[in-house]
Design a protein around this motif. Structure first.
Motif, PDB file in Angstrom:
ATOM      1  N   PHE A  53       0.835  -1.207   0.000  1.00 33.86           N
ATOM      2  CA  PHE A  53       0.000   0.000   0.000  1.00 33.86           C
ATOM      3  C   PHE A  53       0.867   1.254   0.000  1.00 33.86           C
ATOM      4  O   PHE A  53       0.629   2.192  -0.780  1.00 33.86           O
ATOM      5  CB  PHE A  53      -0.922   0.002   1.221  1.00 33.86           C
ATOM      6  N   LEU A  54       1.871   1.300   0.859  1.00 36.15           N
ATOM      7  CA  LEU A  54       2.720   2.493   0.955  1.00 36.15           C
ATOM      8  C   LEU A  54       3.483   2.736  -0.340  1.00 36.15           C
ATOM      9  O   LEU A  54       3.624   3.886  -0.781  1.00 36.15           O
ATOM     10  CB  LEU A  54       3.691   2.346   2.128  1.00 36.15           C
ATOM     11  N   GLN A  55       3.958   1.665  -0.956  1.00 34.13           N
ATOM     12  CA  GLN A  55       4.704   1.827  -2.205  1.00 34.13           C
ATOM     13  C   GLN A  55       3.804   2.362  -3.308  1.00 34.13           C
ATOM     14  O   GLN A  55       4.217   3.211  -4.119  1.00 34.13           O
ATOM     15  CB  GLN A  55       5.324   0.492  -2.643  1.00 34.13           C
ATOM     16  N   GLU A  56       2.555   1.914  -3.336  1.00 36.21           N
ATOM     17  CA  GLU A  56       1.602   2.420  -4.326  1.00 36.21           C
ATOM     18  C   GLU A  56       1.369   3.914  -4.137  1.00 36.21           C
ATOM     19  O   GLU A  56       1.291   4.668  -5.119  1.00 36.21           O
ATOM     20  CB  GLU A  56       0.271   1.671  -4.195  1.00 36.21           C
ATOM     21  N   VAL A  57       1.246   4.342  -2.885  1.00 39.68           N
ATOM     22  CA  VAL A  57       1.031   5.763  -2.610  1.00 39.68           C
ATOM     23  C   VAL A  57       2.216   6.583  -3.099  1.00 39.68           C
ATOM     24  O   VAL A  57       2.047   7.599  -3.794  1.00 39.68           O
ATOM     25  CB  VAL A  57       0.810   5.999  -1.097  1.00 39.68           C
ATOM     26  N   VAL A  58       3.428   6.166  -2.750  1.00 39.18           N
ATOM     27  CA  VAL A  58       4.627   6.914  -3.148  1.00 39.18           C
ATOM     28  C   VAL A  58       4.733   6.965  -4.675  1.00 39.18           C
ATOM     29  O   VAL A  58       4.977   8.038  -5.257  1.00 39.18           O
ATOM     30  CB  VAL A  58       5.892   6.274  -2.537  1.00 39.18           C
ATOM     31  N   ASN A  59       4.544   5.832  -5.332  1.00 38.74           N
ATOM     32  CA  ASN A  59       4.640   5.795  -6.797  1.00 38.74           C
ATOM     33  C   ASN A  59       3.612   6.716  -7.444  1.00 38.74           C
ATOM     34  O   ASN A  59       3.929   7.473  -8.377  1.00 38.74           O
ATOM     35  CB  ASN A  59       4.443   4.363  -7.313  1.00 38.74           C
ATOM     36  N   ARG A  60       2.390   6.654  -6.933  1.00 34.10           N
ATOM     37  CA  ARG A  60       1.304   7.465  -7.506  1.00 34.10           C
ATOM     38  C   ARG A  60       1.593   8.954  -7.352  1.00 34.10           C
ATOM     39  O   ARG A  60       1.396   9.743  -8.285  1.00 34.10           O
ATOM     40  CB  ARG A  60      -0.008   7.090  -6.835  1.00 34.10           C
ATOM     41  N   GLN A  61       2.091   9.346  -6.189  1.00 36.34           N
ATOM     42  CA  GLN A  61       2.337  10.765  -5.949  1.00 36.34           C
ATOM     43  C   GLN A  61       3.546  11.282  -6.729  1.00 36.34           C
ATOM     44  O   GLN A  61       3.518  12.397  -7.249  1.00 36.34           O
ATOM     45  CB  GLN A  61       2.522  11.001  -4.452  1.00 36.34           C
ATOM     46  N   LEU A  62       4.589  10.491  -6.802  1.00 34.90           N
ATOM     47  CA  LEU A  62       5.760  10.931  -7.562  1.00 34.90           C
ATOM     48  C   LEU A  62       5.465  10.990  -9.059  1.00 34.90           C
ATOM     49  O   LEU A  62       5.999  11.850  -9.776  1.00 34.90           O
ATOM     50  CB  LEU A  62       6.940  10.009  -7.279  1.00 34.90           C
ATOM     51  N   GLN A  63       4.612  10.106  -9.525  1.00 36.15           N
ATOM     52  CA  GLN A  63       4.218  10.150 -10.936  1.00 36.15           C
ATOM     53  C   GLN A  63       3.412  11.408 -11.253  1.00 36.15           C
ATOM     54  O   GLN A  63       3.421  11.898 -12.384  1.00 36.15           O
ATOM     55  CB  GLN A  63       3.411   8.911 -11.292  1.00 36.15           C
ATOM     56  N   SER A  64       2.717  11.926 -10.244  1.00 37.37           N
ATOM     57  CA  SER A  64       1.904  13.131 -10.452  1.00 37.37           C
ATOM     58  C   SER A  64       2.734  14.406 -10.386  1.00 37.37           C
ATOM     59  O   SER A  64       2.222  15.488 -10.712  1.00 37.37           O
ATOM     60  CB  SER A  64       0.799  13.192  -9.396  1.00 37.37           C
ATOM     61  N   PHE A  65       4.004  14.292  -9.994  1.00 35.95           N
ATOM     62  CA  PHE A  65       4.834  15.478  -9.763  1.00 35.95           C
ATOM     63  C   PHE A  65       4.984  16.364 -10.993  1.00 35.95           C
ATOM     64  O   PHE A  65       4.780  17.588 -10.896  1.00 35.95           O
ATOM     65  CB  PHE A  65       6.205  15.056  -9.235  1.00 35.95           C
ATOM     66  N   PRO A  66       5.323  15.829 -12.181  1.00 32.30           N
ATOM     67  CA  PRO A  66       5.510  16.709 -13.348  1.00 32.30           C
ATOM     68  C   PRO A  66       4.255  17.504 -13.706  1.00 32.30           C
ATOM     69  O   PRO A  66       4.340  18.715 -13.972  1.00 32.30           O
ATOM     70  CB  PRO A  66       5.888  15.723 -14.463  1.00 32.30           C
ATOM     71  N   SER A  67       3.106  16.854 -13.714  1.00 35.33           N
ATOM     72  CA  SER A  67       1.881  17.572 -14.072  1.00 35.33           C
ATOM     73  C   SER A  67       1.507  18.602 -13.002  1.00 35.33           C
ATOM     74  O   SER A  67       1.019  19.694 -13.325  1.00 35.33           O
ATOM     75  CB  SER A  67       0.728  16.585 -14.282  1.00 35.33           C
TER      76      SER A  67
END
Length: 608
Positions: A53-67
């Protein structure tokens, strides 16, 4: 006979079962209905505190960083002041800075937290490791950091083991409706849970809403259920919903979107009456303490009745609770000796709202405690009463000793002179290990405004008696009471920090104006110049005053309190364990004096 489910939603402490669903489920079963229980709060923590769960959260948020970065660039206007941006745009900018800091400075740290989190959760259940102070404190720190990662999904919300704060969602109808009917962290968690619940074809689902920290979660669940079930009746009850019934009545669509019924104040009798109505054995008009839409389409509130005596309630049983899954190696079972408050005059407090003062018969209570011990092996208890009178404490303690009931317990008490050395010695002998005392404030003037109804000058004498008896004294204190000065607040700091031999630990907070408090009935008396009641679904009300401590002053007081205690007690272990449940188990394990000798030296490395 109806097939029922009682649900306890996030967020609440995952240390022990909450008393509310235990009590309501027992009452339903006593009436002959089948009743399951789901502690979705515990299931939530078991879900989010995992590597995946925690890894999914981190991945999702970092992927949203550029936009997000591009979006914030388009928002920023050179020369525009921060306060001139909308709250939504401010949050986006703050989130960008937050994620940028993670990318630059905390990737490896978060990876370590994610790697260690499941080991940390297991340690809290492991007696062989839990009672190692260093391991326990490091474990709590890891879980704290893991919950910061969980909170990233809806920045700037904040999860902890004791609270959920959704700072950007107002508690008015528009914002509550938008949040609870949209995609959010709770709706994503509930997806599988709702499907499982629906598959069980319940006739009745009761959602226990006891705390403000559960509000958004509970309504999100209610909305998801109500949108998917046709023949199941949804009822929301509990301490918190009882405090905001006017808001519910002001918004009839609440009953279309969230619930068929709202049950207010004490719920055991009303729940059984409602089930009788659903069984066609009672008219809806004769169901007490409920709010609903009547046949004419209008919101109707039925009057409440005299609640049942505590001694007549069904024995609370733990059927359906997975006790081994709670976040402690030993269950601390909440039990009520009494309900309500026998004083009810403290001007800041409305904790007792909606409750009739009611004392449980001591023989019934002893039988209940024996049952918990024999059936479930539980020997540690928290008595959740608002306060216990000196006379009752004496009689109860004597009965425990007479019955040879070997248990450990803690409770809240008022600093009343009637707590003599004899009574406190007796209570300690009966298993009282820790008392949570309402010390509140050091200033005599402020205490007179608070109206505790005690001899303020005698408080240290009572604490000395308790300490002499062997009891661990925990002091509740707070700052920011209307008209309290900085010097008066610092007097509280000196009182608790300069007397570590009798004030062994403390918990602090900041004053908030309760909707049903005596202060709110007469705000001018307390220097409040304006009431700002913009959030009708909140149990607290904002206010303005020319004679209240400001944010920077309150922060200074908190820092002084922490620093002085750290120095006076030489980095005491209790300040790092923090949670009273953990402290209590350590006191039971090691004894008060040995526990107070435990020190924790700060280490920047957080690991299991």
């Amino acid at each position: 006979m109806k097939k029922c489910l009682v649900v306890f939603p996030p967020q609440w402490s995952p240390f022990s079962p909450h008393l509310a669903p235990v009590t309501i489920a027992a009452s339903i079963r006593k009436a002959g209905h089948k009743c399951d229980v789901r502690d979705l709060n515990l299931e939530f923590y078991r879900k989010v505190l995992t590597k995946d769960f925690l890894q999914e959260v981190v991945n999702r948020q970092l992927q949203s960083f550029p936009s997000l970065k591009e979006e914030v660039k388009s928002i920023i206007i050179p020369g525009k002041k921060p306060e001139d941006y909308s709250p939504e745009d401010s949050v986006k900018a703050k989130k960008l800075l937050f994620l940028d800091d993670i990318k630059k400075n905390k990737i490896e740290f978060n990876e370590k937290i994610i790697s260690d989190v499941e080991t940390a959760v297991k340690l809290l259940n492991d007696k062989s490791q839990f009672y190692n102070l260093k391991l326990a404190v490091n474990t709590i720190m890891i879980i704290d950091k893991a919950l910061e990662i969980v909170s990233m999904d809806e920045f700037p919300q904040q999860f902890s083991l004791y609270s959920f704060k959704n700072r950007c969602v107002k508690c008015d109808w528009e914002h509550v409706l938008k949040y609870c009917t949209s995609d959010n962290i709770f709706s994503r968690f509930y997806m599988d849970k709702v499907s499982d619940i629906i598959d069980n074809n319940y006739d009745y689902i009761g959602i226990s809403l006891s705390s403000a920290s559960q509000f958004f979660s509970a309504l999100t669940l209610a909305q998801m259920l109500k949108a998917r079930v046709k023949n199941t009746k949804i009822c929301i009850g509990g301490n918190y919903i009882s405090r905001i019934t006017q808001a519910v009545k002001n918004n009839p669509d609440f009953f279309k979107i969230f619930a068929d019924y709202v049950l207010y104040e004490e719920g055991e009798l009303a729940t059984r009456e409602l089930l009788e109505y659903l069984d066609e054995k009672r008219n809806i008009e004769n169901v007490s303490s409920i709010i609903y839409i009547d046949k004419t389409g209008n919101v109707t509130e039925n009057k409440k009745q005299e609640p049942e005596k505590l001694s007549e309630l069904a024995m609370a049983d733990l059927e359906g609770f997975n006790l081994e899954d709670y976040f402690l190696p030993e269950i601390i079972m909440p039990v009520q000796l009494s309900r309500g408050c026998y004083w009810k005059k403290c001007t800041f407090c409305d904790h007792y709202f909606g409750q009739t003062y009611n004392i449980k018969n001591i023989d019934t209570l002893i039988w209940e405690l024996k049952t918990y011990k024999l059936k479930y092996g539980i020997t540690n208890f928290e008595f959740t009463d608002d306060c216990i009178s000196p006379a009752f404490l004496k009689e109860f303690s004597s009965k425990i000793i007479e019955e040879g009931l070997q248990i450990n317990w803690y409770c809240d008490l008022r600093l009343e002179n009637a707590f003599t050395q004899e009574i406190l010695d007796l209570a300690y002998k009966a298993g009282l290990k820790m008392v949570l005392w309402g010390y509140e404030a050091g200033s005599k003037r402020v205490m007179e405004l608070i109206n505790k109804g005690i001899d303020t000058d005698a408080r240290f004498d009572i604490l000395k008696r308790a300490a002499k008896a062997g009891i661990h004294n925990f002091a509740y204190i707070f700052s920011g009471f209307p008209t309290e000065t900085f010097d008066e607040a610092m007097q509280t700091v000196h009182d608790v920090c300069d007397n570590p031999d009798i004030v062994h630990s403390w918990g602090t907070g900041v004053f908030s104006l309760g909707r049903h408090s005596l202060i709110n009935l007469n705000p001018e008396k307390f220097g409040i110049t304006k009431i700002i009641d913009e959030e009708e679904f909140s149990s607290e009300i904002k206010f303005e005053s020319n004679s209240c401590l400001k944010g920077d002053e309150l922060q200074t007081i908190k820092e002084q309190l922490t620093q002085k205690s750290m120095i006076k007690q030489n980095s005491p272990g209790w300040m790092f364990l923090r949670y009273r449940e953990l402290m209590f188990l350590y006191i039971v394990k090691y004894g008060r004096d040995k526990f107070l000798e435990m020190k924790y030296k700060i280490n920047n490395e957080v690991k299991c």
